[in-house]
Design a protein around this motif. Sequence first.
Motif, PDB file in Angstrom:
ATOM      1  N   ARG A  21       0.829  -1.214   0.000  1.00 49.50           N
ATOM      2  CA  ARG A  21       0.000   0.000   0.000  1.00 49.50           C
ATOM      3  C   ARG A  21       0.858   1.256   0.000  1.00 49.50           C
ATOM      4  O   ARG A  21       0.520   2.238  -0.646  1.00 49.50           O
ATOM      5  CB  ARG A  21      -0.945  -0.008   1.193  1.00 49.50           C
ATOM      6  CG  ARG A  21      -2.039  -1.022   1.037  1.00 49.50           C
ATOM      7  CD  ARG A  21      -3.041  -0.937   2.137  1.00 49.50           C
ATOM      8  NE  ARG A  21      -4.067  -1.943   1.918  1.00 49.50           N
ATOM      9  CZ  ARG A  21      -5.047  -2.169   2.733  1.00 49.50           C
ATOM     10  NH1 ARG A  21      -5.162  -1.466   3.842  1.00 49.50           N
ATOM     11  NH2 ARG A  21      -5.933  -3.101   2.467  1.00 49.50           N
ATOM     12  N   ASN A  31       1.983   2.312  -3.479  1.00 48.86           N
ATOM     13  CA  ASN A  31       0.996   2.769  -4.457  1.00 48.86           C
ATOM     14  C   ASN A  31       0.067   3.879  -3.998  1.00 48.86           C
ATOM     15  O   ASN A  31      -0.633   4.454  -4.826  1.00 48.86           O
ATOM     16  CB  ASN A  31       0.132   1.573  -4.888  1.00 48.86           C
ATOM     17  CG  ASN A  31       0.976   0.465  -5.468  1.00 48.86           C
ATOM     18  OD1 ASN A  31       1.844   0.707  -6.291  1.00 48.86           O
ATOM     19  ND2 ASN A  31       0.747  -0.754  -5.027  1.00 48.86           N
ATOM     20  N   THR A  32       0.034   4.167  -2.711  1.00 45.34           N
ATOM     21  CA  THR A  32      -0.913   5.146  -2.187  1.00 45.34           C
ATOM     22  C   THR A  32      -0.186   6.157  -1.314  1.00 45.34           C
ATOM     23  O   THR A  32       0.546   5.768  -0.401  1.00 45.34           O
ATOM     24  CB  THR A  32      -1.991   4.438  -1.330  1.00 45.34           C
ATOM     25  OG1 THR A  32      -2.564   3.384  -2.099  1.00 45.34           O
ATOM     26  CG2 THR A  32      -3.070   5.397  -0.893  1.00 45.34           C
ATOM     27  N   PRO A  33      -0.387   7.455  -1.560  1.00 43.27           N
ATOM     28  CA  PRO A  33       0.264   8.453  -0.703  1.00 43.27           C
ATOM     29  C   PRO A  33      -0.441   8.572   0.647  1.00 43.27           C
ATOM     30  O   PRO A  33      -1.666   8.503   0.724  1.00 43.27           O
ATOM     31  CB  PRO A  33       0.139   9.743  -1.505  1.00 43.27           C
ATOM     32  CG  PRO A  33      -1.038   9.536  -2.389  1.00 43.27           C
ATOM     33  CD  PRO A  33      -1.118   8.072  -2.665  1.00 43.27           C
ATOM     34  N   TYR A  34       0.339   8.750   1.704  1.00 45.16           N
ATOM     35  CA  TYR A  34      -0.177   8.938   3.058  1.00 45.16           C
ATOM     36  C   TYR A  34       0.458  10.170   3.676  1.00 45.16           C
ATOM     37  O   TYR A  34       1.576  10.540   3.325  1.00 45.16           O
ATOM     38  CB  TYR A  34       0.124   7.714   3.928  1.00 45.16           C
ATOM     39  CG  TYR A  34      -0.646   6.480   3.508  1.00 45.16           C
ATOM     40  CD1 TYR A  34      -1.937   6.264   3.960  1.00 45.16           C
ATOM     41  CD2 TYR A  34      -0.086   5.552   2.637  1.00 45.16           C
ATOM     42  CE1 TYR A  34      -2.653   5.138   3.562  1.00 45.16           C
ATOM     43  CE2 TYR A  34      -0.801   4.426   2.238  1.00 45.16           C
ATOM     44  CZ  TYR A  34      -2.079   4.228   2.704  1.00 45.16           C
ATOM     45  OH  TYR A  34      -2.797   3.122   2.300  1.00 45.16           O
ATOM     46  N   THR A  81       9.633   4.137  -1.576  1.00 47.29           N
ATOM     47  CA  THR A  81       8.239   4.168  -2.018  1.00 47.29           C
ATOM     48  C   THR A  81       7.789   5.585  -2.304  1.00 47.29           C
ATOM     49  O   THR A  81       8.523   6.548  -2.091  1.00 47.29           O
ATOM     50  CB  THR A  81       7.301   3.568  -0.943  1.00 47.29           C
ATOM     51  OG1 THR A  81       7.201   4.483   0.157  1.00 47.29           O
ATOM     52  CG2 THR A  81       7.772   2.209  -0.463  1.00 47.29           C
ATOM     53  N   ASN A  83       5.997   7.210  -0.525  1.00 44.67           N
ATOM     54  CA  ASN A  83       5.895   7.888   0.766  1.00 44.67           C
ATOM     55  C   ASN A  83       7.253   8.171   1.409  1.00 44.67           C
ATOM     56  O   ASN A  83       7.373   8.215   2.632  1.00 44.67           O
ATOM     57  CB  ASN A  83       5.039   7.038   1.708  1.00 44.67           C
ATOM     58  CG  ASN A  83       3.602   7.011   1.264  1.00 44.67           C
ATOM     59  OD1 ASN A  83       2.875   7.965   1.464  1.00 44.67           O
ATOM     60  ND2 ASN A  83       3.189   5.918   0.621  1.00 44.67           N
ATOM     61  N   THR A 134       7.193  10.753   4.145  1.00 45.05           N
ATOM     62  CA  THR A 134       6.101  10.642   5.099  1.00 45.05           C
ATOM     63  C   THR A 134       6.648  10.345   6.494  1.00 45.05           C
ATOM     64  O   THR A 134       7.457   9.438   6.660  1.00 45.05           O
ATOM     65  CB  THR A 134       5.141   9.507   4.674  1.00 45.05           C
ATOM     66  OG1 THR A 134       4.686   9.779   3.350  1.00 45.05           O
ATOM     67  CG2 THR A 134       3.951   9.411   5.603  1.00 45.05           C
TER      68      THR A 134
END
Length: 84
Positions: A5, A8-11, A35, A37, A40
């Motif tokens: 996750r 593939n997904t920004p947090y 990744t 992120n 992050t």
Amino acid sequence: IASQRLKNTPYDLVVTDINMPVMDGLELAKEIPSTLNADTPIIATTSFISSDLVTRCVRAGMVGCVPSTDKFRLLNMLATLKRV
């Protein structure tokens, strides 16, 4: 699942437990720079904190490590991150 996750997904924030079944939080933190992120902030939670563990968390790229039962300390850390 978490590492997939994060690719593939920004947090805005990652909060992970140090003790997880497949990959511990330190290993996860070491994967995050490769990744989507990479910048992050990462906070670890754990049932037992030692100065050695805090050092290992910082070396793994985390901004902090808090006891999993101390919600007040986690909220304080989040408030500090929000101000930055």
